[in-house]
Design a protein around this motif. Structure first.
Motif, PDB file in Angstrom:
ATOM      1  N   GLY A  30       0.821  -1.214   0.000  1.00 38.18           N
ATOM      2  CA  GLY A  30       0.000   0.000   0.000  1.00 38.18           C
ATOM      3  C   GLY A  30       0.849   1.256   0.000  1.00 38.18           C
ATOM      4  O   GLY A  30       0.544   2.232  -0.704  1.00 38.18           O
ATOM      5  N   VAL A  31       1.929   1.250   0.767  1.00 43.26           N
ATOM      6  CA  VAL A  31       2.861   2.384   0.782  1.00 43.26           C
ATOM      7  C   VAL A  31       3.473   2.549  -0.603  1.00 43.26           C
ATOM      8  O   VAL A  31       3.558   3.657  -1.140  1.00 43.26           O
ATOM      9  CB  VAL A  31       3.976   2.181   1.841  1.00 43.26           C
ATOM     10  N   GLU A  32       3.875   1.440  -1.197  1.00 51.39           N
ATOM     11  CA  GLU A  32       4.481   1.488  -2.536  1.00 51.39           C
ATOM     12  C   GLU A  32       3.517   2.083  -3.559  1.00 51.39           C
ATOM     13  O   GLU A  32       3.906   2.927  -4.369  1.00 51.39           O
ATOM     14  CB  GLU A  32       4.917   0.085  -2.967  1.00 51.39           C
ATOM     15  N   GLU A  33       2.262   1.688  -3.516  1.00 46.93           N
ATOM     16  CA  GLU A  33       1.276   2.221  -4.467  1.00 46.93           C
ATOM     17  C   GLU A  33       1.099   3.723  -4.291  1.00 46.93           C
ATOM     18  O   GLU A  33       1.008   4.467  -5.266  1.00 46.93           O
ATOM     19  CB  GLU A  33      -0.063   1.488  -4.322  1.00 46.93           C
ATOM     20  N   ARG A  34       1.038   4.173  -3.049  1.00 42.75           N
ATOM     21  CA  ARG A  34       0.916   5.616  -2.772  1.00 42.75           C
ATOM     22  C   ARG A  34       2.091   6.381  -3.355  1.00 42.75           C
ATOM     23  O   ARG A  34       1.923   7.424  -3.994  1.00 42.75           O
ATOM     24  CB  ARG A  34       0.863   5.874  -1.263  1.00 42.75           C
ATOM     25  N   LEU A  35       3.305   5.849  -3.134  1.00 45.39           N
ATOM     26  CA  LEU A  35       4.492   6.547  -3.612  1.00 45.39           C
ATOM     27  C   LEU A  35       4.648   6.469  -5.124  1.00 45.39           C
ATOM     28  O   LEU A  35       5.152   7.411  -5.745  1.00 45.39           O
ATOM     29  CB  LEU A  35       5.742   6.025  -2.904  1.00 45.39           C
ATOM     30  N   LYS A  36       4.202   5.379  -5.724  1.00 36.62           N
ATOM     31  CA  LYS A  36       4.223   5.288  -7.192  1.00 36.62           C
ATOM     32  C   LYS A  36       3.378   6.405  -7.800  1.00 36.62           C
ATOM     33  O   LYS A  36       3.783   7.034  -8.781  1.00 36.62           O
ATOM     34  CB  LYS A  36       3.691   3.934  -7.671  1.00 36.62           C
ATOM     35  N   ALA A  37       2.219   6.646  -7.224  1.00 38.69           N
ATOM     36  CA  ALA A  37       1.340   7.710  -7.722  1.00 38.69           C
ATOM     37  C   ALA A  37       1.995   9.073  -7.551  1.00 38.69           C
ATOM     38  O   ALA A  37       1.947   9.914  -8.469  1.00 38.69           O
ATOM     39  CB  ALA A  37      -0.010   7.662  -7.006  1.00 38.69           C
ATOM     40  N   LYS A  38       2.626   9.318  -6.403  1.00 41.72           N
ATOM     41  CA  LYS A  38       3.322  10.590  -6.171  1.00 41.72           C
ATOM     42  C   LYS A  38       4.479  10.755  -7.152  1.00 41.72           C
ATOM     43  O   LYS A  38       4.692  11.845  -7.695  1.00 41.72           O
ATOM     44  CB  LYS A  38       3.852  10.669  -4.738  1.00 41.72           C
ATOM     45  N   ALA A  39       5.231   9.686  -7.364  1.00 41.78           N
ATOM     46  CA  ALA A  39       6.384   9.748  -8.264  1.00 41.78           C
ATOM     47  C   ALA A  39       5.944  10.021  -9.699  1.00 41.78           C
ATOM     48  O   ALA A  39       6.552  10.845 -10.393  1.00 41.78           O
ATOM     49  CB  ALA A  39       7.184   8.447  -8.184  1.00 41.78           C
TER      50      ALA A  39
END
Length: 152
Positions: A30-39
């Motif tokens: 879930g953290v990875e998905e959030r950061l992928k969107a930000k990136a």
């Protein structure tokens, strides 16, 4: 292009199920998905990794640092024990931000010391998984500034 490596140490693969009262219910995926969107929104290349092995985490730091990528690192328990992680950050002159989901200063005494903090540009702790978002938001402009500096 700005690149950020988010590196996670031991037991973070259990995020979301391990001690949810302390670490919350959001998984590392879930953290990875959030950061992928930000990136994606920021035009930043993102690498996201987790390992339970100290030597592998050292290698991840070296790869990121030598490539000029920024590092957001949650080293878990290695934060409080690993000179090797500290030396990898220092040795590659990596821009790194130390992250913790919980407020380590409100926990057991042994968690109050970090070997990495003195060689990191900052430490963010106690904001749950939002600590990762805060670190990402902090490191991107630092990397952009570093890239904009003319070579000496």
């Amino acid at each position: 292009m700005v690149a950020v490596h988010v590196l996670n140490g031991p037991n973070l693969n259990l995020l979301g199920t391990r001690e949810p009262a302390t670490y919350g219910a959001v998984t590392l995926a879930g953290v990875e998905e959030r950061l992928k969107a930000k990136a994606l929104a920021a035009g930043v290349e993102l690498t996201f990794r987790q390992t339970n092995y100290e030597g592998e985490l050292v290698s991840f730091i070296q790869q990121a640092g030598l490539a000029g990528a920024g590092i957001v690192i949650n080293a878990g328990a290695y934060t409080h024990t690993s000179v090797a992680l500290r030396d990898a950050i220092k040795g590659t002159e990596a821009l790194a931000i130390e992250v913790h989901v919980s407020n380590v200063h409100a926990r057991e005494e042994f968690r109050h010391h970090s070997y990495m903090a003195p060689v990191c540009v900052g430490v963010i702790c106690g904001f749950g998984v939002a600590s990762y978002d805060l670190a990402f938001d902090a490191i991107v402009p630092l990397l952009q500034k570093r890239l904009a500096k003319p070579a000496a």
